[in-house]
Write a protein that holds these residues in place. Structure first.
Motif, PDB file in Angstrom:
ATOM      1  N   THR A   1      82.205 -16.993  17.161  1.00 13.62           N
ATOM      2  CA  THR A   1      81.756 -17.172  15.578  1.00 13.62           C
ATOM      3  C   THR A   1      81.364 -18.436  15.204  1.00 13.62           C
ATOM      4  O   THR A   1      81.630 -18.857  14.145  1.00 13.62           O
ATOM      5  CB  THR A   1      82.980 -16.576  14.836  1.00 13.62           C
TER       6      THR A   1
ATOM      7  N   ARG B   1      78.728 -13.354  17.185  1.00 14.31           N
ATOM      8  CA  ARG B   1      78.329 -12.936  15.966  1.00 14.31           C
ATOM      9  C   ARG B   1      77.302 -13.893  15.180  1.00 14.31           C
ATOM     10  O   ARG B   1      78.090 -15.146  14.995  1.00 14.31           O
ATOM     11  CB  ARG B   1      79.377 -12.386  15.217  1.00 14.31           C
TER      12      ARG B   1
ATOM     13  N   VAL C   1      74.125 -14.552  12.052  1.00 12.70           N
ATOM     14  CA  VAL C   1      73.172 -14.038  11.137  1.00 12.70           C
ATOM     15  C   VAL C   1      71.896 -13.854  11.756  1.00 12.70           C
ATOM     16  O   VAL C   1      71.130 -12.629  11.480  1.00 12.70           O
ATOM     17  CB  VAL C   1      72.996 -15.018   9.807  1.00 12.70           C
TER      18      VAL C   1
ATOM     19  N   LEU D   1      75.896  -9.625  17.948  1.00  7.18           N
ATOM     20  CA  LEU D   1      76.032  -8.670  16.732  1.00  7.18           C
ATOM     21  C   LEU D   1      75.596  -9.525  15.760  1.00  7.18           C
ATOM     22  O   LEU D   1      75.937 -10.490  15.253  1.00  7.18           O
ATOM     23  CB  LEU D   1      77.683  -8.734  16.425  1.00  7.18           C
TER      24      LEU D   1
ATOM     25  N   ASP E   1      75.120  -9.936  11.956  1.00  2.00           N
ATOM     26  CA  ASP E   1      75.920  -9.650  10.728  1.00  2.00           C
ATOM     27  C   ASP E   1      76.185 -11.059   9.950  1.00  2.00           C
ATOM     28  O   ASP E   1      76.163 -12.004  10.571  1.00  2.00           O
ATOM     29  CB  ASP E   1      77.167  -8.955  11.088  1.00  2.00           C
ATOM     30  N   ARG E   2      76.479 -10.680   8.687  1.00  3.63           N
ATOM     31  CA  ARG E   2      76.814 -11.924   7.824  1.00  3.63           C
ATOM     32  C   ARG E   2      78.131 -11.586   6.853  1.00  3.63           C
ATOM     33  O   ARG E   2      78.039 -10.192   6.448  1.00  3.63           O
ATOM     34  CB  ARG E   2      75.429 -12.071   6.948  1.00  3.63           C
TER      35      ARG E   2
ATOM     36  N   PHE F   1      83.488 -10.572   5.649  1.00  2.73           N
ATOM     37  CA  PHE F   1      84.293  -9.695   6.494  1.00  2.73           C
ATOM     38  C   PHE F   1      85.462  -9.273   5.997  1.00  2.73           C
ATOM     39  O   PHE F   1      86.202  -9.933   5.429  1.00  2.73           O
ATOM     40  CB  PHE F   1      84.055 -10.220   7.779  1.00  2.73           C
TER      41      PHE F   1
ATOM     42  N   THR G   1      85.033 -15.505   5.882  1.00  3.20           N
ATOM     43  CA  THR G   1      85.102 -15.342   7.204  1.00  3.20           C
ATOM     44  C   THR G   1      86.793 -15.423   7.914  1.00  3.20           C
ATOM     45  O   THR G   1      86.826 -15.292   8.933  1.00  3.20           O
ATOM     46  CB  THR G   1      84.289 -16.154   8.141  1.00  3.20           C
TER      47      THR G   1
END
Length: 249
Positions: free
Chosen positions: A134, A154, A156, A170, A172-173, A176, A203
């Protein structure tokens, strides 16, 4: 002419500051680096793209008659922060850094600090085989040389080469949720988490989920801010600084 404030942004804090100053006597320009394809835009005047280093930023500050700068960039945007410090020193424009607090380990955390992404990569082989990255798409290349490990990254936007041979991306933004992070770690059978010490709540749930599963977490430490730049941790404190500048801003 309204006093002109430049907010170097791209973060939640930068957007919150721009929103808080909307309707004030200030002219507020928020600047985004343009590295995200579909950025979340703040309210008010926005410019996107680089300045051309410290000299280019200094020229822009003079041309746009900027009275003060708030560096509210990501804690790992070290180049931009350095450029801002050099440009502010060259022009005499007051500069403030707005930085959210970093994360602090609690009982049960199995954190492994790393001074850089390269140092983080060196720590991984003994810790596990299925890694959740991440660190943002621009940091994935630091792990490209590691064979025998599977990475779930993961970000953006999609990463660009080089990337690890075994990689699942992945897109995703945040923010979470804790429930979502628990599910992600289990679904992908993650046994090590790698993160930058970005701080903030958006995050942070991955840290709680990793703690619950007793997973090791490699935490890349923040780069230091340029010497002599005052720092605040909240938008409210930044507003107080802006107000205290008097006629300049």
């Amino acid at each position: 002419m309204a006093p002109h404030l430049l907010v170097l942004g791209g973060t939640t804090e930068a957007r919150t500051l721009a929103a808080a100053l909307a309707g004030s006597p200030l002219r507020v320009t928020s600047s985004l680096a343009g590295r995200v394809a579909d950025p979340r835009l703040p309210v008010g005047e926005v410019r996107i793209g680089g300045f051309g280093g410290p000299d280019g930023l200094a020229a822009w500050l003079r041309a746009e008659r900027v009275d003060a700068v708030v560096d509210a960039t990501h804690p790992f945007a070290a180049v931009m922060s350095r450029n801002a410090a050099e440009a502010a020193a060259a022009t005499g424009v007051p500069l403030l850094a707005l930085r959210r607090p970093g994360w602090t380990p609690v009982e049960g955390d199995r954190w492994h600090p790393a001074a850089s992404l390269a140092a983080a990569a060196e720590l991984l082989p003994p810790l596990g085989r299925r890694i959740l990255l991440t660190t943002g798409r621009q940091g994935i290349g630091a792990f490209a040389h590691l064979d025998g490990l599977h990475f779930t990254a993961r970000s953006v936007d999609p990463p660009e080469p080089p990337v690890p041979a075994s990689l699942h991306v992945l897109l995703d933004r945040g923010p979470f949720t804790l429930e979502g992070e628990r599910a992600l770690l289990r679904e992908h059978r993650i046994d090590v988490v790698v993160t930058k010490d970005s701080g903030g709540a958006a995050t942070a749930p991955k840290l709680t989920a990793a703690r619950e599963l007793a997973l090791p977490v490699v935490v890349v430490e923040r780069p230091p801010l340029p010497a002599g730049v005052p720092v605040v941790e909240t938008v409210g404190a930044a507003q107080e600084w802006i107000t205290g500048l008097g006629p300049r801003a």
